[in-house]
Design a protein around this motif. Sequence first.
Motif, PDB file in Angstrom:
ATOM      1  N   THR A  67      13.343   1.188   4.098  1.00 55.44           N
ATOM      2  CA  THR A  67      11.930   0.992   3.766  1.00 55.44           C
ATOM      3  C   THR A  67      11.167   2.304   3.886  1.00 55.44           C
ATOM      4  O   THR A  67      10.305   2.618   3.040  1.00 55.44           O
ATOM      5  N   TYR A  83       8.102  -0.344  -4.196  1.00 51.71           N
ATOM      6  CA  TYR A  83       8.710  -1.201  -3.184  1.00 51.71           C
ATOM      7  C   TYR A  83       9.147  -2.561  -3.735  1.00 51.71           C
ATOM      8  O   TYR A  83      10.087  -3.167  -3.205  1.00 51.71           O
ATOM      9  N   HIS A 162       4.673  -2.335   2.694  1.00 47.97           N
ATOM     10  CA  HIS A 162       6.060  -1.945   2.855  1.00 47.97           C
ATOM     11  C   HIS A 162       6.719  -2.589   4.073  1.00 47.97           C
ATOM     12  O   HIS A 162       7.865  -2.992   4.005  1.00 47.97           O
TER      13      HIS A 162
END
Length: 163
Positions: A67, A83, A162
Amino acid sequence: MTTRRSSAPRRAAPPRAEPSLAVSRLALLLVYLVAGSAGLSAAVLLRLRVPGIHPVVAAAAADLVATLVVFFFSVGFDNSSIYDPYWSVAPAAIALAWLLGSGSGGTRARQLVAIALIAAWAIRLTVNCVVRWRGLGDEDWRYAGYRRLGPGYWPVSFLGFHL
């Protein structure tokens, strides 16, 4: 010594030329190869360095590292939508890692059904992302609305989107 500022109005920067869809897809693929490699490396190193670590903890660490990589690319491309495709494939990869790392624990039939359902969800979401996505210049309206935060946008993007 003082610096003089011009009283003339600032000119807007010319719009950036957006890359083609093929170049955008190649860039996105490279982002995910780097993120996936970093995440997998983190999980393997953690499992080697901390024997007996729970697979969920190793998967969480791998997901956090991946991430972070995706987030840094999102900042670089100035697009939080980078993302979205990660979110469509990460749960399936994590579930598969848990299945492979579970050894003989658990009911195999139930594990396979869970993997199949997660994979079906991941395929549906990935197809939706690919069909809808128009390239690196395309940012989902849900993220674009937060841009009014100015310098506070990227911390909100990281902590709210995120993570």
